[in-house]
Design a protein around this motif. Structure first.
Motif, PDB file in Angstrom:
ATOM      1  N   HIS A 189      22.027 -34.482 -68.175  1.00 30.69           N
ATOM      2  CA  HIS A 189      22.978 -35.220 -67.712  1.00 30.69           C
ATOM      3  C   HIS A 189      22.513 -36.404 -66.279  1.00 30.69           C
ATOM      4  O   HIS A 189      23.100 -37.002 -66.154  1.00 30.69           O
ATOM      5  CB  HIS A 189      24.179 -34.727 -66.756  1.00 30.69           C
ATOM      6  CG  HIS A 189      24.963 -33.985 -67.989  1.00 30.69           C
ATOM      7  ND1 HIS A 189      25.723 -34.371 -68.773  1.00 30.69           N
ATOM      8  CD2 HIS A 189      24.980 -32.673 -68.268  1.00 30.69           C
ATOM      9  CE1 HIS A 189      26.260 -33.633 -69.665  1.00 30.69           C
ATOM     10  NE2 HIS A 189      25.807 -32.504 -69.278  1.00 30.69           N
ATOM     11  N   VAL A 247      20.036 -38.263 -67.109  1.00 32.82           N
ATOM     12  CA  VAL A 247      19.945 -39.713 -67.775  1.00 32.82           C
ATOM     13  C   VAL A 247      21.363 -40.478 -67.549  1.00 32.82           C
ATOM     14  O   VAL A 247      21.125 -41.791 -67.672  1.00 32.82           O
ATOM     15  CB  VAL A 247      19.724 -39.453 -69.158  1.00 32.82           C
ATOM     16  CG1 VAL A 247      21.036 -39.062 -69.967  1.00 32.82           C
ATOM     17  CG2 VAL A 247      19.218 -40.602 -69.822  1.00 32.82           C
ATOM     18  N   ARG A 248      22.261 -39.951 -67.027  1.00 30.55           N
ATOM     19  CA  ARG A 248      23.667 -40.615 -66.867  1.00 30.55           C
ATOM     20  C   ARG A 248      23.360 -41.822 -65.819  1.00 30.55           C
ATOM     21  O   ARG A 248      23.946 -42.685 -65.712  1.00 30.55           O
ATOM     22  CB  ARG A 248      24.689 -40.140 -66.960  1.00 30.55           C
ATOM     23  CG  ARG A 248      24.936 -39.418 -68.183  1.00 30.55           C
ATOM     24  CD  ARG A 248      25.794 -38.010 -68.193  1.00 30.55           C
ATOM     25  NE  ARG A 248      27.220 -38.311 -67.883  1.00 30.55           N
ATOM     26  CZ  ARG A 248      28.038 -37.382 -67.937  1.00 30.55           C
ATOM     27  NH1 ARG A 248      27.845 -36.382 -68.471  1.00 30.55           N
ATOM     28  NH2 ARG A 248      29.397 -37.915 -67.815  1.00 30.55           N
ATOM     29  N   VAL A 308      21.419 -44.969 -67.076  1.00 37.37           N
ATOM     30  CA  VAL A 308      22.487 -45.581 -67.750  1.00 37.37           C
ATOM     31  C   VAL A 308      23.487 -46.553 -67.004  1.00 37.37           C
ATOM     32  O   VAL A 308      23.647 -47.565 -67.529  1.00 37.37           O
ATOM     33  CB  VAL A 308      23.441 -44.483 -68.878  1.00 37.37           C
ATOM     34  CG1 VAL A 308      24.613 -45.181 -69.483  1.00 37.37           C
ATOM     35  CG2 VAL A 308      22.259 -44.007 -69.752  1.00 37.37           C
ATOM     36  N   LEU A 323      22.933 -46.320 -76.257  1.00 33.92           N
ATOM     37  CA  LEU A 323      24.155 -45.617 -75.640  1.00 33.92           C
ATOM     38  C   LEU A 323      25.035 -44.849 -76.314  1.00 33.92           C
ATOM     39  O   LEU A 323      25.334 -43.789 -76.219  1.00 33.92           O
ATOM     40  CB  LEU A 323      24.488 -46.737 -74.658  1.00 33.92           C
ATOM     41  CG  LEU A 323      25.440 -46.233 -73.571  1.00 33.92           C
ATOM     42  CD1 LEU A 323      24.985 -44.982 -72.501  1.00 33.92           C
ATOM     43  CD2 LEU A 323      26.004 -47.508 -72.771  1.00 33.92           C
ATOM     44  N   ILE A 335      22.971 -41.578 -76.613  1.00 35.83           N
ATOM     45  CA  ILE A 335      23.095 -40.908 -75.042  1.00 35.83           C
ATOM     46  C   ILE A 335      24.516 -40.367 -74.950  1.00 35.83           C
ATOM     47  O   ILE A 335      24.555 -39.019 -74.519  1.00 35.83           O
ATOM     48  CB  ILE A 335      22.587 -41.927 -74.198  1.00 35.83           C
ATOM     49  CG1 ILE A 335      21.270 -42.301 -74.257  1.00 35.83           C
ATOM     50  CG2 ILE A 335      23.003 -41.447 -72.977  1.00 35.83           C
ATOM     51  CD1 ILE A 335      20.730 -43.619 -73.629  1.00 35.83           C
TER      52      ILE A 335
END
Length: 163
Positions: free
Chosen positions: A23, A25-26, A29, A125, A129
């Motif tokens: 998470h 990676v959020r 993003v 995305l 993701i």
């Protein structure tokens, strides 16, 4: 994957530590979404200046990882609560993103529809993701619920994943 014993074993083999750290990676993003807003490719409502508070999950993932798995200050119930919160934030932005897209069902972003995620590499995305984050939350929640229930009185699960 949950329909077969082999699929359940496969998803249960993924470590909770990895599912939690995924998470992180959020956060980047959300920075990318803000840049897409600045470029006029997504509406403001999809950023942390709007109603996208998903950045909280990305920022807290390493902290939760440390508190749960290293310092052991938070237990399974705390990790479960964090996953439910993260899932709620993810589902909220998923709804906003779909409702901001140029479709007959568009509800938001009429001044600037959600078109940024239709271009490469931003299409990753919604294509990779978001499903990965959703998978990580659902698998974590499943495993944590089983673990919490397993430690409750009078519970006999048919299948217990190895945690």
């Amino acid at each position: 994957m949950l329909l077969t014993k082999r699929g359940r074993r496969l998803i249960d083999s993924v470590e909770l530590t990895d599912l939690t750290l995924l998470h992180t990676v959020r956060f980047p993003v959300e920075i990318v979404l803000f840049q897409l807003y600045a470029a006029g490719m997504v509406p403001q409502i999809m950023t942390f200046n709007g109603y996208n508070f998903d950045v909280i999950t990305g920022l807290t993932a390493p902290v939760i990882f440390y508190l749960v798995f290293k310092a052991e200050l938070i237990g399974n119930r705390g990790l479960l609560a964090w996953n439910f919160l993260g899932l709620a934030l993810l589902l909220t932005i998923m709804f906003i993103a779909v409702a901001s897209s140029q479709t007959p069902f568009q509800l938001y972003g009429f001044e600037q529809p959600n078109i940024g995620v239709t271009y490469f590499p931003f299409v990753l995305l919604p294509g990779i993701i978001v499903p990965a984050a959703l998978f990580a939350h659902l698998v974590s929640i499943r495993r944590l619920v089983i673990n919490v229930l397993k430690h409750s009185a009078n519970f006999q699960p048919k299948y217990t994943p190895e945690i």
